[in-house]
Design an enzyme around this catalytic site. Structure first.
Site, PDB file in Angstrom:
ATOM      1  N   ARG A 289       0.756  -2.398 -10.022  1.00  0.00           N
ATOM      2  CA  ARG A 289       0.166  -2.147  -8.698  1.00  0.00           C
ATOM      3  C   ARG A 289       0.255  -3.364  -7.792  1.00  0.00           C
ATOM      4  O   ARG A 289       0.260  -3.237  -6.559  1.00  0.00           O
ATOM      5  CB  ARG A 289      -1.269  -1.626  -8.835  1.00  0.00           C
ATOM      6  CG  ARG A 289      -1.318  -0.217  -9.409  1.00  0.00           C
ATOM      7  CD  ARG A 289      -2.730   0.278  -9.574  1.00  0.00           C
ATOM      8  NE  ARG A 289      -3.471  -0.440 -10.596  1.00  0.00           N
ATOM      9  CZ  ARG A 289      -3.427  -0.172 -11.900  1.00  0.00           C
ATOM     10  NH1 ARG A 289      -2.684   0.816 -12.351  1.00  0.00           N
ATOM     11  NH2 ARG A 289      -4.130  -0.886 -12.755  1.00  0.00           N
TER      12      ARG A 289
ATOM     13  N   GLU B 249      -9.048  -6.902 -24.800  1.00  0.00           N
ATOM     14  CA  GLU B 249     -10.269  -6.613 -25.556  1.00  0.00           C
ATOM     15  C   GLU B 249      -9.930  -6.493 -27.055  1.00  0.00           C
ATOM     16  O   GLU B 249     -10.600  -7.055 -27.905  1.00  0.00           O
ATOM     17  CB  GLU B 249     -10.857  -5.311 -25.016  1.00  0.00           C
ATOM     18  CG  GLU B 249     -12.299  -5.132 -25.363  1.00  0.00           C
ATOM     19  CD  GLU B 249     -12.843  -3.856 -24.751  1.00  0.00           C
ATOM     20  OE1 GLU B 249     -12.130  -3.236 -23.940  1.00  0.00           O
ATOM     21  OE2 GLU B 249     -13.973  -3.502 -25.112  1.00  0.00           O
TER      22      GLU B 249
HETATM   23  P1  AMP Z   1      -7.848  -8.386 -16.442  1.00  0.00           P
HETATM   24  O1  AMP Z   1      -6.696  -9.082 -17.118  1.00  0.00           O
HETATM   25  O2  AMP Z   1      -8.957  -8.039 -17.400  1.00  0.00           O
HETATM   26  O3  AMP Z   1      -8.351  -9.150 -15.229  1.00  0.00           O
HETATM   27  O4  AMP Z   1      -7.317  -6.968 -15.937  1.00  0.00           O
HETATM   28  C1  AMP Z   1      -6.626  -6.880 -14.757  1.00  0.00           C
HETATM   29  C2  AMP Z   1      -5.490  -5.886 -14.823  1.00  0.00           C
HETATM   30  O5  AMP Z   1      -5.902  -4.655 -15.413  1.00  0.00           O
HETATM   31  C3  AMP Z   1      -4.995  -5.568 -13.428  1.00  0.00           C
HETATM   32  O6  AMP Z   1      -3.579  -5.462 -13.443  1.00  0.00           O
HETATM   33  C4  AMP Z   1      -5.678  -4.264 -13.083  1.00  0.00           C
HETATM   34  O7  AMP Z   1      -4.803  -3.429 -12.346  1.00  0.00           O
HETATM   35  C5  AMP Z   1      -6.038  -3.629 -14.429  1.00  0.00           C
HETATM   36  N1  AMP Z   1      -7.436  -3.183 -14.504  1.00  0.00           N
HETATM   37  C6  AMP Z   1      -8.410  -3.695 -15.298  1.00  0.00           C
HETATM   38  N2  AMP Z   1      -9.564  -3.042 -15.150  1.00  0.00           N
HETATM   39  C7  AMP Z   1      -9.354  -2.086 -14.212  1.00  0.00           C
HETATM   40  C8  AMP Z   1     -10.186  -1.089 -13.594  1.00  0.00           C
HETATM   41  N3  AMP Z   1     -11.479  -0.945 -13.908  1.00  0.00           N
HETATM   42  N4  AMP Z   1      -9.621  -0.302 -12.648  1.00  0.00           N
HETATM   43  C9  AMP Z   1      -8.322  -0.443 -12.307  1.00  0.00           C
HETATM   44  N5  AMP Z   1      -7.499  -1.361 -12.860  1.00  0.00           N
HETATM   45  C10 AMP Z   1      -7.988  -2.173 -13.803  1.00  0.00           C
END
Ligand code: AMP
Length: 182
Positions: free
Chosen positions: A66, A103
């Site tokens: 995205r 996770e």
């Molecule tokens: P993180 O590495 O945990 O910061 O996760 C970020 C990535 O996961 C990004 O590329 C987001 O598009 C996706 N992502 C994580 N959680 C969500 C959520 N609740 N809604 C949409 N996309 C998410």
């Protein structure tokens, strides 16, 4: 340059919450409804353009997948290059990669080794739709630096404030989040 509370509300209202996707307990922030709303999409892109037009960027780097949508559009508006940071195994040329913790388990992002080498002193904006724990963005910012560019800021349309990802990545690069979610 700062968004009014009314503009933030327009953006917030254009993003749809999908409960229990991709698994139970997760509230997925669906930006497809923002993209299909021409007023919200234009408002967002104009705001990003206004903010970054003074940064003297050479590239925008978007995170798979995205981040490509916002990043590629913004790069065109700023008249700079666009670089994709992809999940492992998708890029065809020689890559540099970085693992990060999920996770459960690990994931990996990659960039082409020469992604920014078409200019001297590349100055890069990193962009993605959302920051949750910050693991993906931290790995992506490290990759940009590994291949000899400077990541000058990391930008997210949304930040899940309760997960503290922004404070994690702000240790290595300044962070800008358009909308914070409590
Ligand atoms: P993180 O590495 O945990 O910061 O996760 C970020 C990535 O996961 C990004 O590329 C987001 O598009 C996706 N992502 C994580 N959680 C969500 C959520 N609740 N809604 C949409 N996309 C998410």
């Amino acid at each position: 340059m700062t968004l009014s509370a009314q503009d933030k509300a327009i953006l917030m209202d254009s993003i749809r919450d999908i409960h229990d996707f991709p698994k139970p307990g997760i509230v997925f922030k669906d930006i497809t409804t923002l993209l299909s709303n021409k007023n919200a999409y234009a408002l967002l892109m104009k705001h990003l353009h206004d903010r970054y037009s003074t940064y003297n960027l050479t590239h925008v780097a978007g995170i798979d997948a995205r981040g490509f949508i916002f990043g590629a559009a913004l790069a065109q508006m700023l008249n700079v290059g666009f670089v994709p940071i992809r999940k492992k195994g998708k890029l065809p040329y020689t890559t540099v990669s970085e693992k990060y913790a999920l996770e459960y388990g690990v994931d990996e992002v990659e960039v082409h080794i020469d992604a920014f080498s078409n200019v001297q002193n590349p100055k890069v904006l990193l962009i993605d739709d959302l920051i949750a724990t910050g693991g993906t963005a931290f790995a992506a910012a490290s990759l940009i630096n590994k291949v000899g560019a400077t990541c000058v800021e990391a930008c997210f349309i949304m930040g899940l404030d309760f997960l503290n990802g922004q404070s994690k990545i702000s240790e290595v690069v300044p962070v800008y989040t358009v909308i914070g979610v409590d």
